[in-house]
Design a protein around this motif. Structure first.
Motif, PDB file in Angstrom:
ATOM      1  N   ARG A 191      19.288 -22.655  -5.901  1.00 25.47           N
ATOM      2  CA  ARG A 191      18.417 -23.395  -5.977  1.00 25.47           C
ATOM      3  C   ARG A 191      18.942 -24.575  -4.786  1.00 25.47           C
ATOM      4  N   VAL A 192      18.061 -24.294  -4.365  1.00 23.52           N
ATOM      5  CA  VAL A 192      18.334 -25.603  -3.347  1.00 23.52           C
ATOM      6  C   VAL A 192      17.492 -26.718  -2.954  1.00 23.52           C
ATOM      7  N   GLY A 193      17.476 -28.204  -1.885  1.00 20.69           N
ATOM      8  CA  GLY A 193      17.494 -29.368  -2.512  1.00 20.69           C
ATOM      9  C   GLY A 193      16.983 -29.634  -1.172  1.00 20.69           C
ATOM     10  N   LEU A 194      16.087 -29.930  -0.949  1.00 21.77           N
ATOM     11  CA  LEU A 194      15.702 -30.608   0.533  1.00 21.77           C
ATOM     12  C   LEU A 194      15.186 -32.545   0.036  1.00 21.77           C
ATOM     13  N   GLU A 195      15.851 -33.112   1.221  1.00 18.60           N
ATOM     14  CA  GLU A 195      14.984 -34.604   0.366  1.00 18.60           C
ATOM     15  C   GLU A 195      15.704 -35.467   2.594  1.00 18.60           C
ATOM     16  N   ALA A 196      15.063 -36.523   2.254  1.00 18.74           N
ATOM     17  CA  ALA A 196      14.914 -37.360   3.596  1.00 18.74           C
ATOM     18  C   ALA A 196      14.140 -38.728   2.704  1.00 18.74           C
ATOM     19  N   GLY A 197      14.957 -39.706   3.196  1.00 25.68           N
ATOM     20  CA  GLY A 197      15.286 -41.382   2.222  1.00 25.68           C
ATOM     21  C   GLY A 197      15.218 -42.465   3.535  1.00 25.68           C
ATOM     22  N   TYR A 198      15.743 -43.545   2.856  1.00 28.73           N
ATOM     23  CA  TYR A 198      15.442 -44.876   3.485  1.00 28.73           C
ATOM     24  C   TYR A 198      17.353 -45.055   3.355  1.00 28.73           C
ATOM     25  N   THR A 199      18.066 -45.547   4.082  1.00 31.28           N
ATOM     26  CA  THR A 199      19.667 -46.199   3.703  1.00 31.28           C
ATOM     27  C   THR A 199      19.201 -47.380   3.627  1.00 31.28           C
ATOM     28  N   MET A 200      20.387 -48.275   3.022  1.00 31.11           N
ATOM     29  CA  MET A 200      20.327 -49.993   2.825  1.00 31.11           C
ATOM     30  C   MET A 200      21.611 -50.225   2.815  1.00 31.11           C
ATOM     31  N   PRO A 201      22.286 -50.504   4.058  1.00 37.49           N
ATOM     32  CA  PRO A 201      23.625 -50.539   4.330  1.00 37.49           C
ATOM     33  C   PRO A 201      23.306 -52.419   4.471  1.00 37.49           C
ATOM     34  N   ASP A 202      24.462 -52.970   4.420  1.00 40.68           N
ATOM     35  CA  ASP A 202      24.896 -54.006   4.434  1.00 40.68           C
ATOM     36  C   ASP A 202      24.474 -54.907   5.493  1.00 40.68           C
ATOM     37  N   GLY A 203      23.428 -55.457   5.516  1.00 43.38           N
ATOM     38  CA  GLY A 203      23.038 -56.103   6.325  1.00 43.38           C
ATOM     39  C   GLY A 203      21.132 -55.264   7.462  1.00 43.38           C
ATOM     40  N   GLY A 204      21.558 -53.674   7.258  1.00 41.28           N
ATOM     41  CA  GLY A 204      21.400 -52.940   8.493  1.00 41.28           C
ATOM     42  C   GLY A 204      19.842 -52.614   7.584  1.00 41.28           C
ATOM     43  N   GLY A 205      19.671 -50.972   7.711  1.00 45.27           N
ATOM     44  CA  GLY A 205      18.799 -49.942   6.927  1.00 45.27           C
ATOM     45  C   GLY A 205      18.812 -48.787   8.357  1.00 45.27           C
ATOM     46  N   GLY A 206      17.710 -48.157   7.616  1.00 50.80           N
ATOM     47  CA  GLY A 206      18.065 -46.720   8.227  1.00 50.80           C
ATOM     48  C   GLY A 206      17.612 -45.190   7.047  1.00 50.80           C
ATOM     49  N   VAL A 207      18.165 -44.154   8.056  1.00 49.48           N
ATOM     50  CA  VAL A 207      17.426 -42.744   7.155  1.00 49.48           C
ATOM     51  C   VAL A 207      18.586 -41.654   6.632  1.00 49.48           C
ATOM     52  N   LEU A 208      17.714 -41.258   6.319  1.00 50.39           N
ATOM     53  CA  LEU A 208      19.026 -40.187   5.315  1.00 50.39           C
ATOM     54  C   LEU A 208      18.196 -38.795   5.134  1.00 50.39           C
ATOM     55  N   LEU A 209      18.696 -37.682   5.419  1.00 55.89           N
ATOM     56  CA  LEU A 209      18.383 -36.280   5.524  1.00 55.89           C
ATOM     57  C   LEU A 209      19.676 -35.742   4.974  1.00 55.89           C
ATOM     58  N   ALA A 210      19.003 -34.567   3.660  1.00 60.08           N
ATOM     59  CA  ALA A 210      19.836 -34.232   3.232  1.00 60.08           C
ATOM     60  C   ALA A 210      19.285 -32.653   3.354  1.00 60.08           C
ATOM     61  N   ILE A 211      20.601 -31.948   2.301  1.00 60.33           N
ATOM     62  CA  ILE A 211      20.404 -30.238   1.529  1.00 60.33           C
ATOM     63  C   ILE A 211      21.377 -30.578   1.484  1.00 60.33           C
ATOM     64  N   GLU A 212      21.043 -29.423  -0.606  1.00 55.66           N
ATOM     65  CA  GLU A 212      22.367 -29.780  -1.330  1.00 55.66           C
ATOM     66  C   GLU A 212      21.919 -27.689  -2.375  1.00 55.66           C
ATOM     67  N   PRO A 213      22.704 -26.948  -1.987  1.00 61.10           N
ATOM     68  CA  PRO A 213      22.633 -26.253  -2.460  1.00 61.10           C
ATOM     69  C   PRO A 213      23.539 -26.318  -4.125  1.00 61.10           C
ATOM     70  N   LYS A 214      22.115 -25.485  -5.176  1.00 60.00           N
ATOM     71  CA  LYS A 214      23.580 -25.712  -6.257  1.00 60.00           C
ATOM     72  C   LYS A 214      23.187 -24.661  -7.882  1.00 60.00           C
ATOM     73  N   TYR A 215      24.064 -24.452  -7.965  1.00 62.79           N
ATOM     74  CA  TYR A 215      23.934 -23.447  -9.391  1.00 62.79           C
ATOM     75  C   TYR A 215      24.205 -24.685 -10.195  1.00 62.79           C
ATOM     76  N   ASN A 216      23.194 -23.666 -11.823  1.00 64.64           N
ATOM     77  CA  ASN A 216      22.573 -24.200 -13.066  1.00 64.64           C
ATOM     78  C   ASN A 216      24.153 -23.602 -13.841  1.00 64.64           C
ATOM     79  N   ILE A 217      24.601 -24.467 -13.809  1.00 60.57           N
ATOM     80  CA  ILE A 217      25.394 -24.287 -14.986  1.00 60.57           C
ATOM     81  C   ILE A 217      25.298 -24.238 -16.599  1.00 60.57           C
TER      82      ILE A 217
END
Length: 189
Positions: free
Chosen positions: A27-53
């Protein structure tokens, strides 16, 4: 705004299609979200291919890009740097606490890999005020839940600090992401 609306409609349609995972499936996951580093902020995008063991475990490779502004501290002074994008490449493992009778599955996971860090720039000091930052090995811990093909997760990216001319940059950050995945089969009963 139209793109966001169509993306939400697509996510809802995918959530309605099927349940979750089955041993031996990909399966392949697609994600978007909000990041919270020290004192700032931003956005994230990720793709994650996976195999179910197993029916309740999978391994994967996560490719994530996080654009964020973060603080640089030194000598009692804290300055927010400009928005910059970093990327990470992690091998991941997730364990699902699933009872087999519903499509709701809480999970916990971890990952290990490499992060390329963006150079740091400051508007306050003129156009040539950029500091180069090297990449670092790091990790990821996360928890959340999947419901059908929908996924909500809190990720903490553990990345070492960077020291530049007496200043310290904390590279670790918390990310809250929302996503969906394609494939994976169905939860077994």
């Amino acid at each position: 705004m139209k793109k966001l609306f169509f993306a939400l409609i697509l996510m809802l349609a995918v959530v309605q299609v099927s349940q979750a995972q089955e041993e031996g499936k990909f399966r392949v996951g697609l994600e978007a979200g909000y990041t919270m580093p020290d004192g700032g902020g931003g956005v994230l995008l990720a793709i994650e291919p996976k195999y179910n063991i197993a029916d309740n475990m999978n391994i994967g490779i996560r490719f994530e890009s996080a654009a964020m502004a973060k603080n640089v501290t030194g000598d009692g002074v804290s300055i927010e740097a400009d928005l910059a994008a970093s990327a990470s490449y992690l091998g991941t493992f997730d364990y699902y606490f699933h009872n087999g009778s519903s499509s709701f599955a809480p999970f916990m996971g971890a990952g290990v890999g490499y992060s390329t860090l963006a150079n740091i720039a400051f508007d306050e000091f003129g156009p040539d005020s950029e500091a180069e930052v090297d990449g670092k090995f790091g990790g990821l811990i996360r928890a959340g839940f999947e419901w059908g093909k929908f996924r909500l997760a809190a990720n903490y990216n553990l990345i070492g600090k960077t020291e530049i001319e007496g200043a310290e940059i904390k590279n670790s950050y918390l990310g809250i992401s929302l996503g969906f995945y394609l494939g994976g089969g169905k939860w077994k009963k």
